[in-house]
Design an enzyme around this catalytic site. Structure first.
Site, PDB file in Angstrom:
ATOM      1  N   ALA A  88      -3.769  65.280 101.413  1.00 47.10           N
ATOM      2  CA  ALA A  88      -4.826  64.334 100.809  1.00 47.10           C
ATOM      3  C   ALA A  88      -5.003  63.182 101.806  1.00 47.10           C
ATOM      4  CB  ALA A  88      -4.761  64.215  99.803  1.00 47.10           C
ATOM      5  N   GLU A 100       3.142  55.457 104.974  1.00 52.32           N
ATOM      6  CA  GLU A 100       3.860  56.691 104.410  1.00 52.32           C
ATOM      7  C   GLU A 100       5.107  56.237 104.140  1.00 52.32           C
ATOM      8  OE1 GLU A 100       3.416  59.850 103.282  1.00 52.32           O
ATOM      9  OE2 GLU A 100       5.752  59.559 103.169  1.00 52.32           O
ATOM     10  N   ASN A 143       4.291  67.201 100.067  1.00 51.05           N
ATOM     11  CA  ASN A 143       4.577  68.696  99.542  1.00 51.05           C
ATOM     12  C   ASN A 143       3.904  69.857 100.232  1.00 51.05           C
ATOM     13  OD1 ASN A 143       6.034  68.069  97.360  1.00 51.05           O
ATOM     14  ND2 ASN A 143       4.493  67.938  95.957  1.00 51.05           N
ATOM     15  N   GLY A 188       1.558  77.994 101.118  1.00 49.86           N
ATOM     16  CA  GLY A 188       0.832  78.469 102.648  1.00 49.86           C
ATOM     17  C   GLY A 188      -0.502  79.107 101.767  1.00 49.86           C
ATOM     18  N   ASP A 245       3.767  56.866  92.504  1.00 54.97           N
ATOM     19  CA  ASP A 245       3.608  55.464  92.760  1.00 54.97           C
ATOM     20  C   ASP A 245       2.290  55.079  92.690  1.00 54.97           C
ATOM     21  OD1 ASP A 245       6.351  56.029  93.701  1.00 54.97           O
ATOM     22  OD2 ASP A 245       6.265  55.190  95.432  1.00 54.97           O
ATOM     23  N   ARG A 281       1.821  80.771  84.151  1.00 53.00           N
ATOM     24  CA  ARG A 281       3.064  80.189  84.637  1.00 53.00           C
ATOM     25  C   ARG A 281       3.786  79.198  83.268  1.00 53.00           C
ATOM     26  NH1 ARG A 281       1.406  77.289  90.528  1.00 53.00           N
ATOM     27  NH2 ARG A 281       1.776  79.105  91.599  1.00 53.00           N
ATOM     28  N   HIS A 296       3.906  70.690  89.260  1.00 55.23           N
ATOM     29  CA  HIS A 296       2.494  69.749  89.566  1.00 55.23           C
ATOM     30  C   HIS A 296       2.042  69.262  88.349  1.00 55.23           C
ATOM     31  CE1 HIS A 296      -1.222  69.925  92.192  1.00 55.23           C
ATOM     32  NE2 HIS A 296      -1.680  69.560  90.910  1.00 55.23           N
ATOM     33  N   GLU A 334      -3.286  65.171  94.529  1.00 57.78           N
ATOM     34  CA  GLU A 334      -2.588  65.091  93.230  1.00 57.78           C
ATOM     35  C   GLU A 334      -2.321  63.725  92.332  1.00 57.78           C
ATOM     36  OE1 GLU A 334       0.708  67.842  93.382  1.00 57.78           O
ATOM     37  OE2 GLU A 334       1.515  67.264  91.807  1.00 57.78           O
ATOM     38  N   ALA A 392      -4.570  73.708  94.851  1.00 54.41           N
ATOM     39  CA  ALA A 392      -4.146  72.455  95.036  1.00 54.41           C
ATOM     40  C   ALA A 392      -4.682  71.848  96.448  1.00 54.41           C
ATOM     41  CB  ALA A 392      -2.549  72.361  94.759  1.00 54.41           C
TER      42      ALA A 392
HETATM   43  C1  LIG Z   1       6.939  74.337  96.475  1.00 51.10           C
HETATM   44  C2  LIG Z   1       5.399  73.946  96.255  1.00 51.10           C
HETATM   45  C3  LIG Z   1       4.688  74.977  96.786  1.00 51.10           C
HETATM   46  C4  LIG Z   1       3.171  74.820  96.754  1.00 51.10           C
HETATM   47  N1  LIG Z   1       2.473  75.890  97.257  1.00 51.10           N
HETATM   48  C5  LIG Z   1       1.284  75.612  97.048  1.00 51.10           C
HETATM   49  C6  LIG Z   1       0.303  76.769  97.809  1.00 51.10           C
HETATM   50  O1  LIG Z   1       0.682  77.922  98.333  1.00 51.10           O
HETATM   51  N2  LIG Z   1      -1.162  76.361  97.537  1.00 51.10           N
HETATM   52  C7  LIG Z   1      -1.669  75.194  96.988  1.00 51.10           C
HETATM   53  O2  LIG Z   1      -2.907  75.003  96.944  1.00 51.10           O
HETATM   54  N3  LIG Z   1      -0.776  74.302  96.662  1.00 51.10           N
HETATM   55  C8  LIG Z   1       0.705  74.471  96.441  1.00 51.10           C
HETATM   56  N4  LIG Z   1       1.311  73.418  96.009  1.00 51.10           N
HETATM   57  C9  LIG Z   1       0.880  72.069  95.761  1.00 51.10           C
HETATM   58  C10 LIG Z   1       0.304  71.355  96.911  1.00 51.10           C
HETATM   59  O3  LIG Z   1       1.423  71.416  97.879  1.00 51.10           O
HETATM   60  C11 LIG Z   1       0.218  69.796  96.429  1.00 51.10           C
HETATM   61  O4  LIG Z   1      -0.612  69.623  95.462  1.00 51.10           O
HETATM   62  C12 LIG Z   1      -0.562  68.992  97.849  1.00 51.10           C
HETATM   63  O5  LIG Z   1       0.250  69.287  98.824  1.00 51.10           O
HETATM   64  C13 LIG Z   1      -0.568  67.587  97.123  1.00 51.10           C
HETATM   65  O6  LIG Z   1      -1.097  66.776  98.341  1.00 51.10           O
HETATM   66  P1  LIG Z   1      -1.208  65.329  98.267  1.00 51.10           P
HETATM   67  O7  LIG Z   1      -1.293  64.824  99.329  1.00 51.10           O
HETATM   68  O8  LIG Z   1      -2.126  65.079  97.118  1.00 51.10           O
HETATM   69  O9  LIG Z   1       0.307  64.720  97.705  1.00 51.10           O
HETATM   70  P2  LIG Z   1       1.633  65.104  98.286  1.00 51.10           P
HETATM   71  O10 LIG Z   1       1.784  65.980  99.020  1.00 51.10           O
HETATM   72  O11 LIG Z   1       2.884  64.737  97.001  1.00 51.10           O
HETATM   73  O12 LIG Z   1       1.841  63.705  99.379  1.00 51.10           O
HETATM   74  C14 LIG Z   1       2.056  62.491  98.751  1.00 51.10           C
HETATM   75  C15 LIG Z   1       2.386  61.567 100.018  1.00 51.10           C
HETATM   76  O13 LIG Z   1       2.147  60.271  99.555  1.00 51.10           O
HETATM   77  C16 LIG Z   1       3.734  59.619 100.134  1.00 51.10           C
HETATM   78  N5  LIG Z   1       3.783  58.615  99.149  1.00 51.10           N
HETATM   79  C17 LIG Z   1       4.262  58.501  98.166  1.00 51.10           C
HETATM   80  N6  LIG Z   1       4.283  57.439  97.357  1.00 51.10           N
HETATM   81  C18 LIG Z   1       4.070  56.465  98.476  1.00 51.10           C
HETATM   82  C19 LIG Z   1       3.975  55.053  98.663  1.00 51.10           C
HETATM   83  N7  LIG Z   1       4.334  54.312  97.670  1.00 51.10           N
HETATM   84  N8  LIG Z   1       3.546  54.581  99.625  1.00 51.10           N
HETATM   85  C20 LIG Z   1       3.190  55.377 100.768  1.00 51.10           C
HETATM   86  N9  LIG Z   1       3.300  56.840 100.750  1.00 51.10           N
HETATM   87  C21 LIG Z   1       3.692  57.124  99.755  1.00 51.10           C
HETATM   88  C22 LIG Z   1       4.552  60.698  99.855  1.00 51.10           C
HETATM   89  O14 LIG Z   1       5.857  60.544 100.775  1.00 51.10           O
HETATM   90  C23 LIG Z   1       3.808  62.045 100.237  1.00 51.10           C
HETATM   91  O15 LIG Z   1       4.043  61.945 101.877  1.00 51.10           O
HETATM   92  C24 LIG Z   1       2.751  73.592  96.168  1.00 51.10           C
HETATM   93  C25 LIG Z   1       3.595  72.667  95.640  1.00 51.10           C
HETATM   94  C26 LIG Z   1       4.976  72.647  95.855  1.00 51.10           C
HETATM   95  C27 LIG Z   1       5.909  71.541  95.548  1.00 51.10           C
END
Ligand SMILES: Cc1cc2nc3c(=O)[nH]c(=O)nc-3n(C[C@H](O)[C@H](O)[C@H](O)COP(=O)(O)OP(=O)(O)OC[C@H]3O[C@@H](n4cnc5c(N)ncnc54)[C@H](O)[C@@H]3O)c2cc1C
Length: 506
Positions: A20, A39, A47, A53, A277, A339, A443, A472, A487
């Site tokens: 995101a 970051e 994640n 994928g 966070d 799930r 999730h 997320e 997601a």
């Molecule tokens: C094992 C697994 C398999 C999955 N497979 C799928 C799939 O196939 N298809 C699908 O649609 N979804 C899937 N998901 C869900 C999906 O990957 C996540 O919901 C999505 O990637 C979330 O993205 P995000 O950027 O919102 O958060 P995140 O990916 O959680 O990224 C958050 C980022 O913020 C950083 N961060 C946290 N706190 C701070 C802070 N205080 N300051 C600075 N940086 C910070 C973290 O280090 C991280 O890099 C899967 C999840 C998992 C765990």
């Protein structure tokens, strides 16, 4: 070196370099904004580095070449002929009916799909808890997000499938493993903006800087102890992910009727850095949090680590060809179910785990990967089911009976024991395999409230000026159940909106 106090000023500050955050950063940079991404971890992607994928989006062209079975027709017709639960449901049904009738009237061929059907399925699957307006935005823009991903270089397989935990044959599978294809494409795209985009690794944000009720920047500290004040001329975007890795938050918000124990006994599939966070920072300034009690456990955790890595050496992308047995060697749940239903059933079994049973059609017995998993103690292999039962310590006659009964269900197409519908392959080709698996926190569907423009909302319903959120960290999009493959749609669709709006102070 003595830690420094450093001030920086840019147009847009993005907190979090997961999917995101990186999409938001691209979108803000596309608008000509200067951007800083803060970051916490020593790597980007969050994640995405472990994700499966899969990305859901209706795709008219590909679906026109697919078949629509009677079972699928029945699923659609049942959903649109159901008594509506409320006005929102009635409107959602009416939209699908109109699309379905138009599709039939046009003499269309292949598999019916539409954004409205995707949205109704998503909303229904989340127990109608989600904010339907946000669900619609995600589903209406999912295909556009998919073509955007392709345009920036993410490669997908040609064939659509119904990915694990998803609801329909609209799943696009990435060619490259985990999220590597996504992360590479995001990073390469950001590089095009040169020094207009700065990524600060291992620099977690801890506080939102306020001017009255407006957010004007972020405070962060790097691993050397340097303290940063990062001012944002136009906006701050929260993209810190969920809180599956924060046991305290899990217990505070999610323990209850549905999940009785979310203590550290329940492992997580998420990275260590995903500890809510952004939710904590937002809570401190009075932001409204929604659906915080909604957490998803995934039944596919490695029994030792909780991760989905280190346990899936099987050929396909999903678990259509396996069965689950408990420590008594008995099947106890439909393996193609929701799930949360599967996880609760597993948690009720002795020890709170199960054995996933595969045959050699499903795992290549000669693969180096299988060999490594066996050596690592994650996977057991035996020439016969009796021998396998001995290795994993379950009664032989029970395991053999469970497999034989399941094979009969595949032949008759009816599973009298659990009601499983995905009955596509028998388990009969040795060697056989078993892997021990557990439900793992996967999730968090709750988070900061956003409106359709990704503005973050205060408890009194007003917009937090200067603050946007995507991914997320937000709540309201998935409701009671996050559909597999939805997601990343969320991160792409809302990340693009957040970046655009923050850049333009919209
Ligand atoms: C094992 C697994 C398999 C999955 N497979 C799928 C799939 O196939 N298809 C699908 O649609 N979804 C899937 N998901 C869900 C999906 O990957 C996540 O919901 C999505 O990637 C979330 O993205 P995000 O950027 O919102 O958060 P995140 O990916 O959680 O990224 C958050 C980022 O913020 C950083 N961060 C946290 N706190 C701070 C802070 N205080 N300051 C600075 N940086 C910070 C973290 O280090 C991280 O890099 C899967 C999840 C998992 C765990």
């Amino acid at each position: 070196m003595t830690p420094q106090e450093i001030t920086k000023t840019v147009d847009v500050v993005v907190i979090g370099g997961g999917g995101a955050g990186l999409v938001s950063a691209i979108s803000a940079a596309e608008q000509g904004s200067s951007v800083i991404v803060l970051e916490k971890a020593p790597f980007l992607g969050g994640n995405l580095t472990v994700f499966g994928g899969i990305y859901n989006a209706p795709d008219k062209e590909k679906q026109s070449k697919m078949e629509m079975s009677e079972a699928v027709k029945k699923t659609i017709e049942t959903a649109i002929n159901t008594e509506p639960a409320n006005e929102v449901h009635a409107a959602a049904i009416a939209a699908v009916k109109a699309d379905y009738e138009a599709w039939k009237a046009n003499g269309s061929v292949g598999l019916f799909d539409s954004a409205s059907w995707f949205a109704l399925q998503t909303w229904n699957s989340g127990d109608k808890v989600a904010n339907k307006e946000l669900v619609d935005i995600m589903c209406n823009n999912a295909y556009d997000g998919f073509t955007w991903l392709e345009n920036i270089g993410v490669e997908f397989n040609d064939k659509l499938t119904q990915g694990a935990g998803s609801l329909y044959q609209r799943t696009h599978g990435a060619v490259k493993p985990s999220g590597s294809g996504f992360i590479n494409a995001y990073v390469e795209t950001l590089k095009k903006y040169g020094d207009k985009v700065t990524i600060m690794m291992e620099t977690p944000a801890d506080t939102l800087i306020m001017e009255g009720k407006k957010v004007v920047g972020v405070k962060a500290t790097d691993k050397f102890g340097n303290k940063y004040t990062v001012n944002a001329n136009n906006g701050v975007i929260l993209a810190t992910g969920g809180f599956a890795g924060n046991v305290e938050l899990r217990q505070e918000y999610c323990e209850g009727e549905k999940w009785k124990d979310l203590s550290d006994k329940v492992l997580t599939t998420n990275l260590k850095a995903i500890t809510g966070d952004g939710i904590i920072m937002a809570r401190e300034i009075g932001v409204n949090l929604v659906d915080m009690d909604q957490i998803q456990l995934l039944h596919l955790g490695n029994a030792f680590t909780g991760s989905t890595k280190g346990v899936i050496p099987y050929k396909g992308r999903n678990s259509d060809e396996v069965i689950f047995v408990n420590s008594n060697g008995d099947r106890f749940v439909a393996e193609d179910g929701r799930r949360d239903v599967m996880c609760n059933a597993i948690l009720e079994q002795e020890g709170g785990f199960y054995w996933m049973i595969h045959d050699s059609k499903n795992i290549d017995p000669k693969s180096a990967e299988a060999e490594n998993f066996i050596k690592g103690g994650y996977l057991y292999r035996a020439e016969s089911l009796e021998e396998l039962a001995g290795l994993i310590g379950v009664p032989k006659e029970n395991l053999v009976a469970s497999v034989n009964e399941y094979n009969k269900y595949v032949e008759t197409g009816v599973d009298d024991l659990t009601g499983r519908k995905l009955l596509v392959a028998t388990i009969d080709e040795g060697p056989f395999f078993a892997a021990k698996r557990v439900p793992s926190a996967h999730h968090t569907m709750g988070g900061v409230e956003i409106d359709s423009e990704t503005h973050v909302i205060y408890k009194d319903g007003s917009i937090v000026e200067g603050l946007y959120a995507a991914g997320e960290v937000t709540g309201g999009i998935h409701g009671g159940n996050r559909v597999g493959g939805n997601a990343v749609d969320d991160t792409v669709v809302f990340g693009r909106i957040a970046g655009y709006n923050a850049a333009n102070k919209k």
